[in-house]
Design a protein around this motif. Sequence first.
Motif, short mmCIF file in Angstrom:
data_model
loop_
_atom_site.label_atom_id
_atom_site.label_comp_id
_atom_site.label_asym_id
_atom_site.label_seq_id
_atom_site.Cartn_x
_atom_site.Cartn_y
_atom_site.Cartn_z
N MET A 96 0.71 -1.40 0.03
CA MET A 96 0.24 0.02 -0.49
C MET A 96 1.10 0.89 0.10
O MET A 96 1.73 1.13 0.96
CB MET A 96 -0.85 -0.14 1.55
CG MET A 96 -1.86 1.02 1.79
SD MET A 96 -2.93 1.68 2.81
CE MET A 96 -3.16 -0.60 3.47
N ASN A 97 0.63 2.03 -0.88
CA ASN A 97 1.08 3.69 -1.23
C ASN A 97 0.14 4.67 0.08
O ASN A 97 -0.44 4.81 -1.08
CB ASN A 97 1.67 4.12 -1.91
CG ASN A 97 2.64 4.79 -2.42
OD1 ASN A 97 3.43 5.15 -1.55
ND2 ASN A 97 2.48 5.61 -3.53
N VAL A 98 1.16 5.24 0.72
CA VAL A 98 0.16 6.81 1.39
C VAL A 98 1.06 7.77 1.29
O VAL A 98 1.96 8.12 1.67
CB VAL A 98 -0.24 6.23 3.29
CG1 VAL A 98 -0.70 7.09 3.87
CG2 VAL A 98 -0.67 5.28 3.52
N GLN A 99 0.27 8.57 0.54
CA GLN A 99 0.99 9.97 0.81
C GLN A 99 0.24 11.27 1.58
O GLN A 99 -1.04 11.35 1.46
CB GLN A 99 1.39 10.29 -0.85
CG GLN A 99 1.70 11.68 -0.84
CD GLN A 99 2.88 11.42 -0.54
OE1 GLN A 99 3.39 10.41 -1.41
NE2 GLN A 99 3.03 12.52 -0.08
N PRO A 100 1.40 10.95 2.45
CA PRO A 100 0.42 12.55 3.98
C PRO A 100 0.35 13.61 2.88
O PRO A 100 0.99 13.92 1.87
CB PRO A 100 1.32 12.50 4.89
CG PRO A 100 2.88 11.60 4.62
CD PRO A 100 2.31 11.34 3.53
N LEU A 101 -0.86 14.38 3.51
CA LEU A 101 -1.23 15.77 2.83
C LEU A 101 -1.36 16.93 3.70
O LEU A 101 -0.80 16.85 4.35
CB LEU A 101 -2.60 15.79 2.47
CG LEU A 101 -2.82 14.72 1.36
CD1 LEU A 101 -4.71 14.57 1.58
CD2 LEU A 101 -2.33 14.99 0.60
N GLY A 102 -0.77 18.06 3.08
CA GLY A 102 -0.33 19.08 3.74
C GLY A 102 1.38 19.29 4.60
O GLY A 102 2.43 18.78 3.86
N ASP A 103 1.30 20.15 5.88
CA ASP A 103 1.94 20.30 6.68
C ASP A 103 2.52 18.43 7.65
O ASP A 103 3.09 18.16 8.48
CB ASP A 103 2.34 21.02 7.52
CG ASP A 103 1.20 20.11 8.68
OD1 ASP A 103 -0.06 20.02 8.87
OD2 ASP A 103 1.66 21.45 9.42
N ARG A 104 2.09 17.45 6.80
CA ARG A 104 1.81 16.19 7.99
C ARG A 104 2.96 14.77 7.34
O ARG A 104 3.79 15.10 5.74
CB ARG A 104 0.31 15.05 7.02
CG ARG A 104 -0.09 16.00 8.35
CD ARG A 104 -1.57 14.91 8.25
NE ARG A 104 -2.94 15.72 9.54
CZ ARG A 104 -2.93 16.75 9.69
NH1 ARG A 104 -2.92 17.60 8.11
NH2 ARG A 104 -4.28 17.38 10.03
N VAL A 105 3.24 14.16 8.08
CA VAL A 105 4.51 13.46 8.31
C VAL A 105 4.32 11.38 8.17
O VAL A 105 3.40 11.75 9.43
CB VAL A 105 6.21 13.85 8.48
CG1 VAL A 105 7.05 12.76 8.57
CG2 VAL A 105 6.65 15.35 8.36
N LEU A 106 4.44 10.91 7.65
CA LEU A 106 4.14 9.40 7.65
C LEU A 106 5.64 9.35 8.37
O LEU A 106 6.50 8.73 7.72
CB LEU A 106 3.96 9.17 6.08
CG LEU A 106 3.69 7.11 6.75
CD1 LEU A 106 2.77 7.29 7.83
CD2 LEU A 106 3.43 6.57 5.15
N LEU A 107 5.37 8.45 9.33
CA LEU A 107 6.89 8.29 10.15
C LEU A 107 6.24 6.63 10.52
O LEU A 107 4.95 5.30 11.08
CB LEU A 107 7.26 8.32 11.57
CG LEU A 107 7.22 9.89 11.48
CD1 LEU A 107 6.66 10.16 12.86
CD2 LEU A 107 8.05 10.05 10.95
N LYS A 108 7.76 5.25 10.31
CA LYS A 108 7.51 4.29 10.36
C LYS A 108 8.16 4.00 12.11
O LYS A 108 9.59 4.57 12.16
CB LYS A 108 8.23 3.34 9.67
CG LYS A 108 8.53 2.55 10.38
CD LYS A 108 9.02 0.97 8.73
CE LYS A 108 8.69 -0.74 9.45
NZ LYS A 108 9.86 -1.27 8.42
N THR A 109 7.22 3.68 13.05
CA THR A 109 8.18 3.69 14.55
C THR A 109 8.45 2.18 14.40
O THR A 109 8.72 1.14 14.04
CB THR A 109 6.56 3.48 15.42
OG1 THR A 109 6.44 2.38 14.84
CG2 THR A 109 5.68 4.65 15.35
#
Length: 88
Positions: free
Chosen positions: A1-14
């Motif tokens: 699955m490919n997830v692209q955050p919007l605006g000033d959001r960031v996707l983090l892998k914990t």
Amino acid sequence: MNVQPLGDRVLLKTEAGEEKTSGGLFIPQTAQEKTQTAVVTAIGDDTDVITVKVGDRVMYDKYAGTQVKIDGDDHLIVSFSDIIAIIK
């Protein structure tokens, strides 16, 4: 699955917590303290505000973001303002 955050959001892998103490005792999953470090996997389209890049290790606020599971791995979507440090 490919997830692209919007605006000033960031996707983090914990990152997973320590499973063993310095003395060699194993810590069960239920007793481990949740870490606040993660690796940036994607950034939103507001590049004027976001100063981290994909691959950076960061620290984030303890109660920040929305937890999601992507391809079986735990991820977190946070606002850029919830990132408090870059770990070098």
